[in-house]
Design a protein around this motif. Structure first.
Motif, PDB file in Angstrom:
ATOM      1  N   ASN A   1       0.828  -1.151   0.063  1.00 31.28           N
ATOM      2  CA  ASN A   1      -0.013   0.158   0.082  1.00 31.28           C
ATOM      3  C   ASN A   1       1.044   1.252  -0.051  1.00 31.28           C
ATOM      4  OD1 ASN A   1      -2.212  -1.297   0.115  1.00 31.28           O
ATOM      5  ND2 ASN A   1      -2.753  -1.366   2.278  1.00 31.28           N
ATOM      6  N   LEU A   2       2.175   1.168   0.354  1.00 29.87           N
ATOM      7  CA  LEU A   2       2.694   2.141   0.566  1.00 29.87           C
ATOM      8  C   LEU A   2       3.086   3.108  -0.920  1.00 29.87           C
ATOM      9  CD1 LEU A   2       4.495   3.977   2.834  1.00 29.87           C
ATOM     10  CD2 LEU A   2       6.531   2.679   1.948  1.00 29.87           C
ATOM     11  N   LYS A   3       2.786   4.185  -0.836  1.00 35.14           N
ATOM     12  CA  LYS A   3       2.755   5.309  -2.082  1.00 35.14           C
ATOM     13  C   LYS A   3       3.986   6.158  -2.301  1.00 35.14           C
ATOM     14  CE  LYS A   3      -0.562   2.958  -4.301  1.00 35.14           C
ATOM     15  NZ  LYS A   3      -0.946   1.817  -3.152  1.00 35.14           N
ATOM     16  N   GLN A   4       4.522   6.615  -1.077  1.00 36.00           N
ATOM     17  CA  GLN A   4       5.340   7.586  -0.835  1.00 36.00           C
ATOM     18  C   GLN A   4       6.146   7.425   0.450  1.00 36.00           C
ATOM     19  OE1 GLN A   4       3.347  11.187   0.223  1.00 36.00           O
ATOM     20  NE2 GLN A   4       4.326  12.548  -1.208  1.00 36.00           N
ATOM     21  N   ILE A   5       7.599   7.993   0.053  1.00 38.48           N
ATOM     22  CA  ILE A   5       8.550   7.987   1.042  1.00 38.48           C
ATOM     23  C   ILE A   5       9.128   9.161   0.845  1.00 38.48           C
ATOM     24  CG2 ILE A   5      10.860   7.088   1.769  1.00 38.48           C
ATOM     25  CD1 ILE A   5      10.119   4.569   0.526  1.00 38.48           C
ATOM     26  N   ILE A   6       9.305   9.974   2.135  1.00 41.05           N
ATOM     27  CA  ILE A   6       9.861  11.265   2.176  1.00 41.05           C
ATOM     28  C   ILE A   6      10.962  11.110   3.200  1.00 41.05           C
ATOM     29  CG2 ILE A   6       9.528  13.899   2.922  1.00 41.05           C
ATOM     30  CD1 ILE A   6       6.377  12.971   2.622  1.00 41.05           C
ATOM     31  N   PHE A   7      12.068  11.526   2.869  1.00 41.83           N
ATOM     32  CA  PHE A   7      13.331  11.583   3.865  1.00 41.83           C
ATOM     33  C   PHE A   7      13.905  12.867   4.046  1.00 41.83           C
ATOM     34  CE2 PHE A   7      18.001  10.892   3.915  1.00 41.83           C
ATOM     35  CZ  PHE A   7      18.222  10.380   5.092  1.00 41.83           C
ATOM     36  N   THR A   8      14.272  13.331   5.374  1.00 40.29           N
ATOM     37  CA  THR A   8      15.190  14.440   5.509  1.00 40.29           C
ATOM     38  C   THR A   8      16.542  14.208   5.535  1.00 40.29           C
ATOM     39  OG1 THR A   8      14.523  14.237   8.059  1.00 40.29           O
ATOM     40  CG2 THR A   8      13.236  15.501   6.754  1.00 40.29           C
ATOM     41  N   SER A   9      17.123  14.647   4.380  1.00 37.59           N
ATOM     42  CA  SER A   9      18.735  14.669   4.285  1.00 37.59           C
ATOM     43  C   SER A   9      19.270  15.975   4.809  1.00 37.59           C
ATOM     44  CB  SER A   9      18.946  14.243   2.941  1.00 37.59           C
ATOM     45  OG  SER A   9      20.293  13.952   2.789  1.00 37.59           O
ATOM     46  N   SER A  10      20.463  16.261   4.391  1.00 35.79           N
ATOM     47  CA  SER A  10      21.256  17.482   4.659  1.00 35.79           C
ATOM     48  C   SER A  10      21.919  18.104   3.273  1.00 35.79           C
ATOM     49  CB  SER A  10      22.112  17.087   5.769  1.00 35.79           C
ATOM     50  OG  SER A  10      23.445  18.089   5.739  1.00 35.79           O
ATOM     51  N   TYR A  11      22.211  19.393   3.520  1.00 31.48           N
ATOM     52  CA  TYR A  11      22.675  19.876   2.472  1.00 31.48           C
ATOM     53  C   TYR A  11      24.225  19.764   2.399  1.00 31.48           C
ATOM     54  CZ  TYR A  11      24.760  23.700   5.073  1.00 31.48           C
ATOM     55  OH  TYR A  11      25.635  24.691   6.029  1.00 31.48           O
ATOM     56  N   SER A  12      24.750  19.130   3.514  1.00 30.77           N
ATOM     57  CA  SER A  12      26.087  18.832   3.642  1.00 30.77           C
ATOM     58  C   SER A  12      26.673  17.966   2.462  1.00 30.77           C
ATOM     59  CB  SER A  12      26.566  18.389   5.028  1.00 30.77           C
ATOM     60  OG  SER A  12      25.879  16.951   5.296  1.00 30.77           O
ATOM     61  N   VAL A  13      25.617  17.319   1.954  1.00 29.71           N
ATOM     62  CA  VAL A  13      26.185  16.346   0.788  1.00 29.71           C
ATOM     63  C   VAL A  13      26.961  16.949  -0.273  1.00 29.71           C
ATOM     64  CG1 VAL A  13      24.325  14.687   1.332  1.00 29.71           C
ATOM     65  CG2 VAL A  13      23.850  16.487  -0.385  1.00 29.71           C
ATOM     66  N   TYR A  14      26.501  18.468  -0.557  1.00 35.72           N
ATOM     67  CA  TYR A  14      27.264  19.315  -1.538  1.00 35.72           C
ATOM     68  C   TYR A  14      28.603  19.367  -1.558  1.00 35.72           C
ATOM     69  CZ  TYR A  14      22.503  20.226  -3.308  1.00 35.72           C
ATOM     70  OH  TYR A  14      21.344  20.210  -3.780  1.00 35.72           O
TER      71      TYR A  14
ATOM     72  N   GLN B   1       6.294   7.082  -4.863  1.00 40.02           N
ATOM     73  CA  GLN B   1       6.964   8.465  -5.188  1.00 40.02           C
ATOM     74  C   GLN B   1       8.335   8.612  -3.824  1.00 40.02           C
ATOM     75  OE1 GLN B   1       6.505  10.285  -7.647  1.00 40.02           O
ATOM     76  NE2 GLN B   1       4.810   8.991  -8.169  1.00 40.02           N
ATOM     77  N   VAL B   2       9.244   8.869  -4.031  1.00 39.66           N
ATOM     78  CA  VAL B   2      10.276   9.002  -3.153  1.00 39.66           C
ATOM     79  C   VAL B   2      11.015  10.510  -3.251  1.00 39.66           C
ATOM     80  CG1 VAL B   2      12.581   8.368  -2.628  1.00 39.66           C
ATOM     81  CG2 VAL B   2      11.080   6.615  -3.291  1.00 39.66           C
ATOM     82  N   GLY B   3      10.547  11.272  -2.163  1.00 33.00           N
ATOM     83  CA  GLY B   3      11.055  12.540  -1.958  1.00 33.00           C
ATOM     84  C   GLY B   3      11.982  12.960  -0.995  1.00 33.00           C
ATOM     85  N   ILE B   4      13.043  13.665  -1.560  1.00 33.64           N
ATOM     86  CA  ILE B   4      14.282  13.808  -0.381  1.00 33.64           C
ATOM     87  C   ILE B   4      14.317  15.182  -0.478  1.00 33.64           C
ATOM     88  CG2 ILE B   4      16.880  13.781  -0.078  1.00 33.64           C
ATOM     89  CD1 ILE B   4      16.453  10.743  -1.294  1.00 33.64           C
TER      90      ILE B   4
END
Length: 274
Positions: free
Chosen positions: A99-112, A152-155
């Protein structure tokens, strides 16, 4: 609508409070049984689970429509355990989460990493300057690889977080009256808790997918921001020693234009009152 929040700390709890008012059924998680009663005030169900617990994560995801992953690592925490292994466990459980239609993850701008103060957008290459940032970038890719036409996967790549209980004066009070290495010329990217919650809710409502920077418009240098905070709060000024190398391994100015183009309006686009 049902949503699970994996990691219900400062950000997750605030999102839970909003979602519950919108009639979304919330299952919150914690790694500590001591927090269960606290989370029961904002969630319909609370599950004690570790990010590496495959069966526990699979049980969490059953019948959920949305999963928000906003786990946090303390100063002594192992980023690989907290972030990457959690993402790997989630991805491994998706075949049991129909049933899972969406994943949202809080990452960090430090990856830049270090762009010498230049502006960066989501399509610019990541250049992690630390092991923790490298692990965060790998976590992003692990989750993005789980996207399908039906999921959907939103980060969100967050700036430094401030808000109630995390006021800038409180954050910088320990620096007051000290001498810091470098010149403080690096970009200072921040985001208010209200806008983290707002952007996550926007992503959930509009099924956003892909990478989004989540920082406010105003990006002063570190030196400018600390000076303003100290002046506004009667704190002793901070001195700088350019003869010493800066302790910050990254220096970028992060653009939030993609998120604005996706329809999100910031509540705190600038620092207000400091």
């Amino acid at each position: 609508m049902k949503a699970a929040i994996l990691g219900c700390g400062y950000v997750g709890k605030a999102v839970a409070q909003l979602w519950k008012t919108q009639g979304i059924h919330i299952t919150a998680t914690t790694t500590s049984s001591d927090r269960v009663s606290d989370l029961q005030t904002v969630a319909d169900a609370v599950q004690v689970v570790n990010g590496s617990d495959a069966d526990g994560i699979a049980a969490l995801l059953q019948d959920q429509d949305t999963l928000l992953i906003c786990v946090g690592a303390g100063r002594q925490a192992n980023y690989e355990d907290v972030y990457l292994r959690t993402a790997q466990t989630v991805v491994g459980a998706l075949d049991r989460a129909s049933n899972l239609k969406q994943i949202i993850f809080t990452s960090s701008y430090s990856v830049y990493g270090n762009y010498d103060g230049a502006w960066v957008r989501e399509d610019d290459p990541v250049k992690p300057a630390t092991d923790n940032a490298r692990i965060m970038a790998e976590t992003e890719q692990t989750l993005l690889g789980a996207a399908t036409p039906d999921r959907q996967v939103g980060i969100f790549r967050l700036g430094g977080i401030y808000g109630p209980g995390r006021e800038l004066a409180k954050i910088y009070s320990r620096a007051a009256g000290t001498t810091r290495p470098g010149s403080g010329h690096e970009g200072s990217n921040w985001i208010h808790l209200d806008d983290i919650v707002g952007a996550i809710a926007h992503a959930q409502t509009h099924s956003l997918s892909g990478l989004y920077n989540l920082v406010q418009d105003e990006i002063p240098t570190v030196r400018e921001l600390i000076d303003r905070v100290c002046q506004a709060n009667d704190l002793d000024p901070v001195q700088w020693d350019p003869s010493q190398p800066s302790a910050r391994p990254y220096n970028v100015r992060v653009s939030n234009q993609k998120l604005k183009a996706a329809g999100y309006t910031f509540r705190h686009s600038t620092f207000e009152g400091i």
